[in-house]
Design a protein around this motif. Structure first.
Motif, PDB file in Angstrom:
ATOM      1  N   ALA A 108       0.851  -1.197   0.000  1.00  9.70           N
ATOM      2  CA  ALA A 108       0.000   0.000   0.000  1.00  9.70           C
ATOM      3  C   ALA A 108       0.882   1.241   0.000  1.00  9.70           C
ATOM      4  O   ALA A 108       1.925   1.255   0.662  1.00  9.70           O
TER       5      ALA A 108
ATOM      6  N   ARG B 116      -9.151   3.236  -9.076  1.00  7.73           N
ATOM      7  CA  ARG B 116     -10.310   2.504  -8.558  1.00  7.73           C
ATOM      8  C   ARG B 116     -10.916   3.160  -7.326  1.00  7.73           C
ATOM      9  O   ARG B 116     -11.410   2.486  -6.425  1.00  7.73           O
TER      10      ARG B 116
ATOM     11  N   ARG C 216      -9.658   4.468  -4.719  1.00 11.72           N
ATOM     12  CA  ARG C 216      -9.015   4.324  -3.406  1.00 11.72           C
ATOM     13  C   ARG C 216      -8.370   5.633  -2.981  1.00 11.72           C
ATOM     14  O   ARG C 216      -7.970   6.437  -3.822  1.00 11.72           O
ATOM     15  N   GLU C 217      -8.309   5.822  -1.700  1.00 12.95           N
ATOM     16  CA  GLU C 217      -7.705   7.041  -1.152  1.00 12.95           C
ATOM     17  C   GLU C 217      -6.797   6.691   0.021  1.00 12.95           C
ATOM     18  O   GLU C 217      -7.040   5.725   0.735  1.00 12.95           O
TER      19      GLU C 217
ATOM     20  N   ALA D 282      -4.800   2.390   2.344  1.00 13.47           N
ATOM     21  CA  ALA D 282      -5.730   2.654   1.253  1.00 13.47           C
ATOM     22  C   ALA D 282      -7.150   2.323   1.687  1.00 13.47           C
ATOM     23  O   ALA D 282      -7.386   1.397   2.434  1.00 13.47           O
ATOM     24  N   ARG D 283      -8.114   3.155   1.216  1.00 12.34           N
ATOM     25  CA  ARG D 283      -9.509   2.945   1.628  1.00 12.34           C
ATOM     26  C   ARG D 283     -10.375   2.669   0.414  1.00 12.34           C
ATOM     27  O   ARG D 283     -10.334   3.397  -0.566  1.00 12.34           O
ATOM     28  N   ASP D 284     -11.148   1.625   0.488  1.00 13.97           N
ATOM     29  CA  ASP D 284     -12.149   1.391  -0.546  1.00 13.97           C
ATOM     30  C   ASP D 284     -13.471   1.913  -0.021  1.00 13.97           C
ATOM     31  O   ASP D 284     -13.546   2.451   1.069  1.00 13.97           O
TER      32      ASP D 284
END
Lengths: 133, 433
Positions: A3, A110, A112-113, B2-4
């Motif tokens: 990540a 996609r 993601r943040e 990371a966040r979905d």
């Protein structure tokens, strides 16, 4: 796949400022595939916490999208700096709290943040206590 | 990390913020549904009412119709039976003779007003010939009456409202999609702070989110510089009055029904018992209204003037205080108060919570009389705490300072009147410099 890591720092690790002082710091992106990156945002903002609905206002905002050639060198620390406003000061009330922070947001493919946040104190207003009836 | 897309966001204070993405998707779905309902009902009204009526007035061909028979057609609806006049017409369209049962006008709408249908039947007696108009595209469509009906056009307001709310909301959702909260906030601030995207200098008001003191300094005092406006109790009175009228107006309808039932000897005990708590609330509201009116009318005017405004932490200020009326005072006090106000949504309701976080008594006098025409007057000195929180206002949260006058009067309800003040976040020393 590792990540991405977003490293955000305030200069000299400061956590307290006075109104009118300059807040500065830097951020750096590590372990990020360039193809994954969409944009980076850095903002200095305050938001409310407590019983009421959240209010939020941005004092400083900068967005670098993939089109900006400067973004390409992800490992290079990027600096930011802003003169802090006179108000609102940080406040630890009973049902209203005002929190200041620097927030960095990395937008990836996609949807993601990655978000990193550094809280800091603006001013030196003491915490409030409820007055008993 | 990371966040979905998540269903729940992090907890902040007393609230769970919820997932931003899911929230926006939900809003998009909500407004999209509104838009679809609006579009559907618009098309339905246009194609069944408005367009046929417009075509009957502009595109139909005139001919002569012989009325062979007539009747009132009935239809069952939620409102009971509805009616429309129908005629058996014989006419020639495009060289062909046609005989058809048709309503008198193109929409063929039913109405609960049977008399209207009877009147129209009377206008076209059987055995007579009248001008009529048929659709050249479908000669079976024929009308005896043309013109415009108000409902065919007025009903367009309904889908227009849905389209405006749905379209506007959906557009906003689309514009916000994929944007961070900070970016949206920055964009909304951009209109007032044009240099926001020109870091590092941030322009804007000198004291953001500190209320403007202009409203509090536009009234000159007679003893000191500014006369502070009272946090008006009159609006509160008006609100209570409106509530009393609204509540008791509705309750009175049901009370009348219940009383009539009792008078006829057909008592509806369920309705009678069901109404009791509603009647008690109504009586309580009237009692509260009377109490507030007594306070406003019986206690004379309260005047508070101050030497400077806005105020600064650490500053000391002269205050002039006057209380008029003909009162036997048990106690009269002036307080410097700081109060937090938070507005939040709970389900479909919007609620407001208040919490007093600072209260300093700056004046107290007990057991004295105020004579009519001789108001009690005194000068006070207030000191704002050096590290006091400044006045703050945002959409849902406030920190407000005010001078509060509290009075306990013999044989009269206690009263409390607030006089807002603004404290700016700069020290009295820097202000003087």
């Amino acid at each position: 796949m590792t990540a991405p890591v977003l490293n955000l720092q305030l200069h000299e690790g400061r956590k307290s400022y006075q109104a009118g002082e300059t807040l500065s710091g830097e951020y750096r992106v590590a372990s990020c595939d360039l193809g994954d990156l969409r944009a980076i945002e850095i903002s200095v903002l305050w938001y409310t916490e407590g019983k009421g609905d959240e209010d939020l206002a941005v004092h400083y905002f900068e967005r670098l999208s993939l089109d900006d050639s400067q973004v390409l060198d992800l490992e290079r620390p990027r600096r930011f700096s802003t003169v802090l406003p006179n108000s609102p000061l940080s406040y630890e009330g009973v049902i209203v709290k005002i929190c200041w922070c620097v927030r960095a947001r990395l937008f990836l493919a996609r949807g993601r943040e990655v978000v990193e946040e550094r809280l800091f104190q603006l001013g030196d207003v003491p915490a409030a206590r409820a007055v008993l009836p | 990390m990371a966040r979905d897309i998540k269903f729940y966001g992090k907890k902040r204070g007393d609230r769970r913020t919820g997932s931003r993405q899911m929230g926006r998707a939900g809003m998009g779905l909500f407004f999209g549904t509104f838009l679809l309902i609006g579009l559907g009902s618009l098309l339905l009204i246009l194609f069944t009412l408005s367009i046929p009526e417009w075509r009957a007035n502009h595109g139909y061909v005139e001919t002569q119709c012989l009325v062979l028979d007539s009747r009132i057609a009935e239809q069952k609806s939620d409102d009971g039976l509805t009616y429309r006049p129908e005629f058996k017409l014989e006419y020639t369209a495009g060289g062909a003779a046609i005989t058809k049962w048709r309503p008198s006008e193109v929409t063929g709408a039913y109405s609960s007003n049977r008399g209207r249908s009877e009147r129209i039947l009377g206008q076209f007696p059987v055995g007579q010939k009248y001008p009529c108009w048929y659709d050249p595209r479908d000669p079976n469509m024929v009308v005896l009456e043309r013109g415009y009906s108000w409902f065919a056009w007025l009903m367009l307001i309904l889908p227009a409202a849905f389209l405006t709310i749905g379209g506007g909301g959906l557009l906003l959702s689309v514009l916000r999609w994929g944007k961070s909260t900070e970016r949206i906030s920055a964009m909304s601030q951009q209109s007032t702070t044009r240099d926001l995207f020109q870091p590092p200098v941030a322009a804007g008001p000198k004291f953001p989110n500190v209320p403007d003191a202009a409203d509090l300094t536009n009234s000159a005092g007679t003893t000191l510089a500014y006369r502070l406006p009272s946090a008006s109790a009159r609006w509160g009175l008006l609100a209570i009055l409106l509530f009393c009228l609204f509540w008791n107006g509705i309750v009175s309808v049901f009370v009348t029904l219940a009383v009539r039932g009792h008078l006829r000897g057909e008592a509806d005990w369920f309705l009678t018992l069901f109404m009791i708590p509603f009647i008690l609330v109504g009586i309580g509201a009237v009692g509260f209204l009377v109490r507030q009116v007594l306070i406003e009318a019986g206690v004379g005017s309260t005047i508070v003037e101050i030497e400077a405004h806005p105020l600064a932490p650490g500053g000391e200020y002269d205050v002039f205080f006057s209380q008029a009326g003909r009162l036997t005072i048990t106690s009269l006090s002036v307080l410097l108060v700081c109060e937090e106000t938070a507005t939040y949504r709970q389900g479909t309701n919007t609620r407001t919570a208040h919490r007093r976080v600072s209260e300093e008594q700056i004046f107290l006098r007990e057991g004295f009389d105020i004579q009519q025409g001789m108001p009690f007057e005194t000068r006070l000195r207030i000191k704002i705490p050096l590290r006091a929180m400044h006045s703050f206002t945002s959409d849902h949260n406030k920190v407000e300072w005010k001078l509060v006058v509290k009075g306990a009067v013999a044989r009269w309800p206690d009263f409390e009147r607030g006089f807002p003040i603004v404290i700016r976040p700069e020290s009295a020393a820097s202000e003087a410099a």
